[in-house]
Design a protein around this motif. Structure first.
Motif, PDB file in Angstrom:
ATOM      1  N   VAL A 431       0.825  -1.203   0.000  1.00 20.15           N
ATOM      2  CA  VAL A 431       0.000   0.000   0.000  1.00 20.15           C
ATOM      3  C   VAL A 431       0.863   1.258   0.000  1.00 20.15           C
ATOM      4  CG1 VAL A 431      -1.720   1.313   1.288  1.00 20.15           C
ATOM      5  CG2 VAL A 431      -1.915  -1.173   1.112  1.00 20.15           C
ATOM      6  N   GLU A 432       1.868   1.275   0.833  1.00 18.86           N
ATOM      7  CA  GLU A 432       2.743   2.441   0.907  1.00 18.86           C
ATOM      8  C   GLU A 432       3.407   2.729  -0.437  1.00 18.86           C
ATOM      9  OE1 GLU A 432       6.898   3.808   3.118  1.00 18.86           O
ATOM     10  OE2 GLU A 432       5.813   2.023   3.806  1.00 18.86           O
ATOM     11  N   LEU A 478     -12.326   8.131 -10.696  1.00 14.22           N
ATOM     12  CA  LEU A 478     -11.053   8.693 -10.258  1.00 14.22           C
ATOM     13  C   LEU A 478     -11.248   9.614  -9.063  1.00 14.22           C
ATOM     14  CD1 LEU A 478      -9.300   9.445 -13.677  1.00 14.22           C
ATOM     15  CD2 LEU A 478      -8.701   7.673 -12.027  1.00 14.22           C
ATOM     16  N   GLU A 479     -12.299  10.412  -9.090  1.00 13.40           N
ATOM     17  CA  GLU A 479     -12.579  11.284  -7.935  1.00 13.40           C
ATOM     18  C   GLU A 479     -12.891  10.455  -6.701  1.00 13.40           C
ATOM     19  OE1 GLU A 479     -15.527  14.165  -8.819  1.00 13.40           O
ATOM     20  OE2 GLU A 479     -14.310  15.208 -10.325  1.00 13.40           O
ATOM     21  N   TRP A 480     -13.578   9.326  -6.895  1.00 11.85           N
ATOM     22  CA  TRP A 480     -13.885   8.429  -5.767  1.00 11.85           C
ATOM     23  C   TRP A 480     -12.611   7.905  -5.128  1.00 11.85           C
ATOM     24  CZ3 TRP A 480     -12.794   3.033  -6.275  1.00 11.85           C
ATOM     25  CH2 TRP A 480     -13.173   2.272  -5.169  1.00 11.85           C
ATOM     26  N   MET A 481     -11.570   7.666  -5.920  1.00 15.90           N
ATOM     27  CA  MET A 481     -10.353   7.091  -5.368  1.00 15.90           C
ATOM     28  C   MET A 481      -9.248   8.120  -5.165  1.00 15.90           C
ATOM     29  SD  MET A 481      -8.899   4.963  -8.653  1.00 15.90           S
ATOM     30  CE  MET A 481      -7.204   5.118  -8.137  1.00 15.90           C
ATOM     31  N   GLY A 482      -9.587   9.415  -5.217  1.00 15.09           N
ATOM     32  CA  GLY A 482      -8.627  10.438  -4.803  1.00 15.09           C
ATOM     33  C   GLY A 482      -7.901  11.177  -5.901  1.00 15.09           C
ATOM     34  N   ASP A 497      -5.290   9.908   1.157  1.00 15.11           N
ATOM     35  CA  ASP A 497      -6.241   9.376   2.138  1.00 15.11           C
ATOM     36  C   ASP A 497      -7.443   8.739   1.438  1.00 15.11           C
ATOM     37  OD1 ASP A 497      -4.655  10.140   4.247  1.00 15.11           O
ATOM     38  OD2 ASP A 497      -5.661  12.064   4.524  1.00 15.11           O
ATOM     39  N   LYS A 498      -7.970   9.422   0.416  1.00 12.97           N
ATOM     40  CA  LYS A 498      -9.101   8.860  -0.323  1.00 12.97           C
ATOM     41  C   LYS A 498      -8.672   7.597  -1.081  1.00 12.97           C
ATOM     42  CE  LYS A 498     -12.306  11.193  -2.238  1.00 12.97           C
ATOM     43  NZ  LYS A 498     -13.115  12.060  -3.114  1.00 12.97           N
ATOM     44  N   PHE A 499      -7.435   7.585  -1.560  1.00 11.00           N
ATOM     45  CA  PHE A 499      -6.928   6.397  -2.247  1.00 11.00           C
ATOM     46  C   PHE A 499      -6.884   5.215  -1.281  1.00 11.00           C
ATOM     47  CE2 PHE A 499      -3.300   3.756  -3.672  1.00 11.00           C
ATOM     48  CZ  PHE A 499      -3.783   3.390  -4.916  1.00 11.00           C
ATOM     49  N   LYS A 509     -12.046  -2.778  -7.751  1.00 13.94           N
ATOM     50  CA  LYS A 509     -12.491  -1.638  -8.550  1.00 13.94           C
ATOM     51  C   LYS A 509     -11.330  -0.673  -8.795  1.00 13.94           C
ATOM     52  CE  LYS A 509     -15.837   2.155  -8.688  1.00 13.94           C
ATOM     53  NZ  LYS A 509     -16.985   2.813  -8.008  1.00 13.94           N
ATOM     54  N   VAL A 510     -10.521  -0.440  -7.765  1.00 12.20           N
ATOM     55  CA  VAL A 510      -9.353   0.431  -7.923  1.00 12.20           C
ATOM     56  C   VAL A 510      -8.431  -0.115  -9.000  1.00 12.20           C
ATOM     57  CG1 VAL A 510      -7.292   1.344  -6.796  1.00 12.20           C
ATOM     58  CG2 VAL A 510      -9.460   1.284  -5.556  1.00 12.20           C
ATOM     59  N   ARG A 511      -8.224  -1.414  -8.968  1.00 10.97           N
ATOM     60  CA  ARG A 511      -7.344  -2.020  -9.968  1.00 10.97           C
ATOM     61  C   ARG A 511      -7.905  -1.853 -11.374  1.00 10.97           C
ATOM     62  NH1 ARG A 511      -4.686  -8.067  -9.664  1.00 10.97           N
ATOM     63  NH2 ARG A 511      -3.280  -7.819 -11.449  1.00 10.97           N
ATOM     64  N   ASP A 512      -9.218  -2.052 -11.532  1.00  7.94           N
ATOM     65  CA  ASP A 512      -9.824  -1.912 -12.850  1.00  7.94           C
ATOM     66  C   ASP A 512      -9.736  -0.473 -13.349  1.00  7.94           C
ATOM     67  OD1 ASP A 512     -10.453  -4.579 -12.925  1.00  7.94           O
ATOM     68  OD2 ASP A 512     -12.525  -4.324 -12.264  1.00  7.94           O
ATOM     69  N   VAL A 513      -9.990   0.495 -12.465  1.00  7.07           N
ATOM     70  CA  VAL A 513      -9.941   1.900 -12.877  1.00  7.07           C
ATOM     71  C   VAL A 513      -8.541   2.268 -13.363  1.00  7.07           C
ATOM     72  CG1 VAL A 513     -10.134   4.287 -12.073  1.00  7.07           C
ATOM     73  CG2 VAL A 513     -11.838   2.595 -11.383  1.00  7.07           C
ATOM     74  N   LEU A 514      -7.530   1.712 -12.726  1.00  6.32           N
ATOM     75  CA  LEU A 514      -6.164   2.065 -13.082  1.00  6.32           C
ATOM     76  C   LEU A 514      -5.577   1.185 -14.175  1.00  6.32           C
ATOM     77  CD1 LEU A 514      -4.598   2.756  -9.558  1.00  6.32           C
ATOM     78  CD2 LEU A 514      -5.482   4.414 -11.214  1.00  6.32           C
ATOM     79  N   GLN A 515      -5.857  -0.120 -14.128  1.00  2.00           N
ATOM     80  CA  GLN A 515      -5.101  -1.047 -14.965  1.00  2.00           C
ATOM     81  C   GLN A 515      -5.932  -1.912 -15.901  1.00  2.00           C
ATOM     82  OE1 GLN A 515      -2.648  -3.058 -11.872  1.00  2.00           O
ATOM     83  NE2 GLN A 515      -0.922  -2.080 -12.896  1.00  2.00           N
TER      84      GLN A 515
END
Length: 595
Positions: A431-432, A478-482, A497-499, A509-515
């Protein structure tokens, strides 16, 4: 606003309009001079700054690609407390390939240990031939060891080692000597001399490979030994090593890649496949040895055979001679026999490559072409072959092939290129690192955008938008995840923090939005980067032929027009020569009625 108009010979200030004309603007219209200046500035900027701006943008595109490459998703599932990523020194790029293996798929390099023996003492085994089966997955081999009178424990252990290493199964055995438990191998408890049996993790079957289930992978990786004649295996008191539990440890490994291992390979000379072979008709043999195995590759040459036919027969003979050898025809170049007047040109040809397959530590392929085969050029190896050697935290390790299992198989390092210096490899909390890398990627995107926008008029329409399209396609998520657009240039702001909250709520969902391969933000950016780099940024500059032409000089005025302008300006100046006692209308404005 009062207008100043010329009515015949009278200069009248009119109060029923909102604007007044500027006499100077009538002489020098703003639109003409502004357009003339803008066109000249654009042409000058294009000629002076276009190439350098294209280079700056190209550099920013490459920086964005580099930061995108640094972003990785944990391969061992996702839990905020146990997800891991491996981070190497930049100097390790291209030299090693490192990865985290999910705990369920991790396989130990060392699979079995024997108990410890006093090596110099005589063996307690009776003289005779002892037989046992060694199985790896569904493959089973029967091995035999001869024990003679007067053999020591070390002699017996070494005999078992040699029998295992001479077999074709990818199982390696070695004798380990230590004076205290864990001195040479962390979980080897025996002291004195002990046998260690290993399987290189390169041969491990993982769940998901070719639709293999977890149970099937477990069965395929299972190593076992069983006495079939005598009790040699039972006397060794073998015990299996423990499988790892939990995620990879957060740790640092100092690496030095002494030797990048390669299998032995022989390459014949290049031949024109359409030419008739110069080999004599009849049977031919090429002797070989690899490890303890020896044999011949036998092939036939018939009258009138072309080199294509002969090379194919040699390749088939090599592949059928041993499971430890493979052969194929490869493209090559040779000198044409035809003199062109300027020299001899190179033409396309074929060679046969004969290579060792999955050699064990110390195994090398050697060929011995028979009489009359010197023309093939197979008497000298093209690549002798070598084991892979890497120093890990000061301890030298040897593998064949060059895949090294660290942290009980949860960290895999594949040595691709030799390097002498010692460089760090770290296993860190995912995560870091992910937060840090998303921030770096955001900064790289913003740098690129801020480089393009000030010179956007030098590029084809929509150039900057190429990178913004993936942002707009994912704006809500993207706004949802920061990640949100801000400022007039629509740069991205990152809220870590939002991320973090998004990762807790829905990591998939984060993975799909990015990758996501088709719609992900990072995937979209990389696709744009690849296309722009392939085409070259300079190809996106507007063509010089599309620059607007400079406006011509203002056309000369007639004497009458110039005289009229001068009278207008004189009248304008005279209109300010009045006394405080001059009459005004009811609004308080001055009225001039000369003439």
């Amino acid at each position: 606003m009062t207008d100043l108009t010329l009515d015949g010979s009278n200069l009248i200030w009119k109060t029923d309009t909102t604007e007044k004309s500027d006499p100077l603007k009538q002489v020098f219209p703003d639109s003409y001079w502004k357009d003339r200046f803008d066109r000249a500035a654009l042409k000058n900027s294009y000629e002076l700054a276009g190439p350098s701006i294209a280079m700056d943008v190209q550099s920013k595109v490459r920086s964005l690609s580099e930061t995108l490459a640094s972003f990785r998703w944990p391969s061992d599932g996702f839990g905020l407390s146990d997800a891991r990523l491996v981070v190497g020194d930049p100097e390790l790029d291209g030299r090693i390939e490192a990865s985290i293996i999910p705990t369920n798929d991790a396989q130990r390099y060392y699979r079995y240990y024997s108990r410890g023996f006093s090596g110099e003492n005589d063996t307690s085994l009776d003289a005779g031939t002892y037989k046992f089966d060694m199985s790896l997955g569904s493959s089973k081999k029967s091995l035999a060891v001869d024990v003679t009178s007067g053999m020591s424990n070390d002699d017996v252990l070494e005999a078992v080692r040699d029998a295992v290493n001479a077999d074709s199964l990818p199982v390696q055995a070695c004798v380990v000597r230590q004076t205290a438990p864990g001195l040479n191998l962390d979980d080897l408890v025996g002291t004195g001399s002990a046998l260690a049996f290993s399987v290189n993790t390169a041969y491990a079957v993982k769940a998901g490979d070719s639709a293999v289930s977890a149970i099937e992978a477990e069965d395929a990786n299972r190593l076992s030994f069983r006495d079939t004649s005598g009790h040699l295996i039972s006397s060794l008191k073998l015990y299996a090593t423990e499988r790892p539990v939990g995620p990879a440890k957060e740790d640092r490994y100092d690496l030095s890649g002494t030797v990048a291992g390669t299998p032995s390979q022989y390459m014949s000379k290049a031949f024109d496949v359409n030419a008739v072979t110069s080999l004599a008709a009849g049977s031919h043999s090429i002797g070989f040895s690899i490890g303890s195995e020896t044999g011949t590759m036998d092939f036939l040459v018939e009258q009138g055979d072309t080199w294509q036919t002969v090379l194919n027969r040699i390749s088939d003979a090599a592949g059928n001679a041993s499971s430890k050898i493979e052969a194929e025809l490869v493209d090559s170049r040779l000198v044409s026999p035809v003199y062109t007047g300027n020299g001899y040109e190179l033409i396309d040809g074929k060679s046969v490559a004969i290579t060792a397959v999955n050699p064990k530590i110390g195994e090398r392929l050697e060929l011995d072409p028979g009489e009359g085969l010197d023309v093939l050029g197979l008497g000298v190896t093209a690549r002798p072959g070598s084991d892979a050697v890497m120093v890990v935290n000061g301890k030298s390790e040897t593998r064949a092939p060059g895949e090294f299992a660290l942290d009980q198989g949860r960290v895999i390092v594949e040595l691709e290129e030799s390097f002498g210096e010692t460089l760090p490899l770290r296993v860190v909390g995912a995560v870091e690192v992910m937060e840090k890398n998303v921030g770096l990627i955001t900064d790289a995107y913003n740098d690129l955008r801020k480089t393009i926008l000030p010179s956007e008029d030098l590029f084809r329409e929509g150039f900057a938008q190429l990178w913004r399209d993936p942002v707009e396609d994912n704006l809500v998520d993207l706004e949802w995840m920061g990640l949100r657009e801000a400022e007039k240039d629509n740069v991205l702001w990152f809220d870590s923090d939002k991320f973090y909250d998004a990762l807790i709520a829905d990591p998939d969902k984060v993975r799909d939005v990015l990758q996501d391969e088709e719609e992900g933000l990072f995937s979209g950016w990389q696709q744009v980067n690849d296309r722009v780099v392939e085409n070259g940024v300079s190809s996106y500059l507007i063509p010089e032929s599309s620059l607007p032409p400079l406006l011509p000089e203002p056309s000369p005025r007639t004497e009458l027009e110039l005289e009229t302008r001068r009278e207008l300006l004189d009248s304008f100046e005279d209109s300010f020569n009045f006394e405080l006692s001059d009459p005004t209308d009811e609004t308080g404005r001055l009225i001039s009625r000369k003439g």
